[in-house]
Design an enzyme around this catalytic site. Sequence first.
Site, mmCIF file in Angstrom:
data_model
loop_
_atom_site.group_PDB
_atom_site.id
_atom_site.type_symbol
_atom_site.label_atom_id
_atom_site.label_comp_id
_atom_site.label_asym_id
_atom_site.label_seq_id
_atom_site.Cartn_x
_atom_site.Cartn_y
_atom_site.Cartn_z
ATOM 1 N N GLY A 35 0.752 -1.241 -0.134
ATOM 2 C CA GLY A 35 -0.292 -0.021 -0.042
ATOM 3 C C GLY A 35 0.922 1.467 -0.063
ATOM 4 N N GLY A 40 4.039 7.664 3.223
ATOM 5 C CA GLY A 40 4.923 6.644 3.333
ATOM 6 C C GLY A 40 4.356 5.341 2.716
ATOM 7 N N VAL A 42 2.950 1.121 3.017
ATOM 8 C CA VAL A 42 2.564 -0.308 3.915
ATOM 9 C C VAL A 42 3.465 -1.490 3.358
ATOM 10 C CG1 VAL A 42 0.814 -1.405 4.809
ATOM 11 C CG2 VAL A 42 0.532 0.919 4.458
ATOM 12 N N ASP A 152 -13.023 9.521 6.174
ATOM 13 C CA ASP A 152 -12.492 9.086 4.997
ATOM 14 C C ASP A 152 -12.799 7.627 4.637
ATOM 15 O OD1 ASP A 152 -11.157 9.797 2.341
ATOM 16 O OD2 ASP A 152 -9.386 8.951 3.203
ATOM 17 N N LYS A 154 -14.225 4.933 2.223
ATOM 18 C CA LYS A 154 -14.228 4.719 0.839
ATOM 19 C C LYS A 154 -13.775 3.270 0.749
ATOM 20 C CE LYS A 154 -9.692 6.976 0.436
ATOM 21 N NZ LYS A 154 -8.898 7.993 -0.258
ATOM 22 N N ASN A 157 -10.596 2.058 1.745
ATOM 23 C CA ASN A 157 -9.994 1.755 3.012
ATOM 24 C C ASN A 157 -10.526 0.764 3.715
ATOM 25 O OD1 ASN A 157 -8.290 4.121 2.996
ATOM 26 N ND2 ASN A 157 -9.359 5.467 3.750
#
Length: 325
Positions: A35, A40, A42, A152, A154, A157
């Site tokens: 991700g 940064g 994941v 957020d 969506k 996520n």
Amino acid sequence: MAHCNVHSPHDDVNLGPSANPHAKPTDFDFLAVIGKGTFGKVLLAKLKATKKFYAVKVLQKKVILKKKEQKNIMAERNVLLKSLQHPFLVRLHYSFQTAEKLYFVLDYVNGGELFFHLQRERCFTEPRARFYTAEVASAIGYLHSLNIVYRDLKPENILLDAQGHVVLTDFGLCKEGVEPEGTTSTFCGTPEPPFYSRDVGEMYDAILHKTLVLPAGKSEAVCSLLKALLHKDPHRRLGAIADFLEVKNHPFFSAINWDDIFHKRIPPPYNPNVRGPADTQHIDPEFTRENVSNSVSRTPEFNASFNANNAFKGFSYVANEENFL
């Protein structure tokens, strides 16, 4: 070049009985990028000592500070700490920091983003959509009970776990301490659906004023739910008065036993069929193609004399692993 030291947790942070104050990047084998975000990446990582797999979120301190985002990062950490008790929220195992980076050690949830599955299938059946919506609503209801607003929501996520249950991630835009009748004034989130326009001003105007047009062939219950959730007047929107209770009682969810949802007694409508704890088949190849070493190596242009520690005071955390047995 200055040596990059791993900083010990601060004295005033209680890390609990299973604390490892010397956690460091070399504790892990970093296997793949799974991700990406503004601050940064994941990474799928294997803890060398236990051979267990985790998702490790690695954030650049200098980028966060440049964008004045340290409040959001600390809010994300705080929300993760409060989210331990819910089945549909990602769990934080521990966090630590080096001179340049912050590390969240999270559950690796490998059933894929809901966005990935929706893109591939274009449209979910109503029963499948109802299942995911109910699990997400359960998680959001729990956050609201802690006076946390998730801002957020969506498909990117929302992850699926190995069995096909929902896991909500990415708490960077959460707002803590919002009273039940309170609102927030920050403009944030992802504005596109369902009023997308390439002209951003036009899109915002449509969100505020344009009538919602729903595609044909949907049940009365789902149309009613969508209209109620997307009501222009926030005071008349579904959930404005009794929050999650109003959502639970909507006709679209009449077939749902909410206790069964919470205890994962309802079989998921789709099984991701993952091959094991390190399977990345449902992770977008756009991420996994990336070179891992670029994500975890030292950033050469970082000014070693720049002390970012105080900006992230109290970040390091270790969960009591008894919570996860």
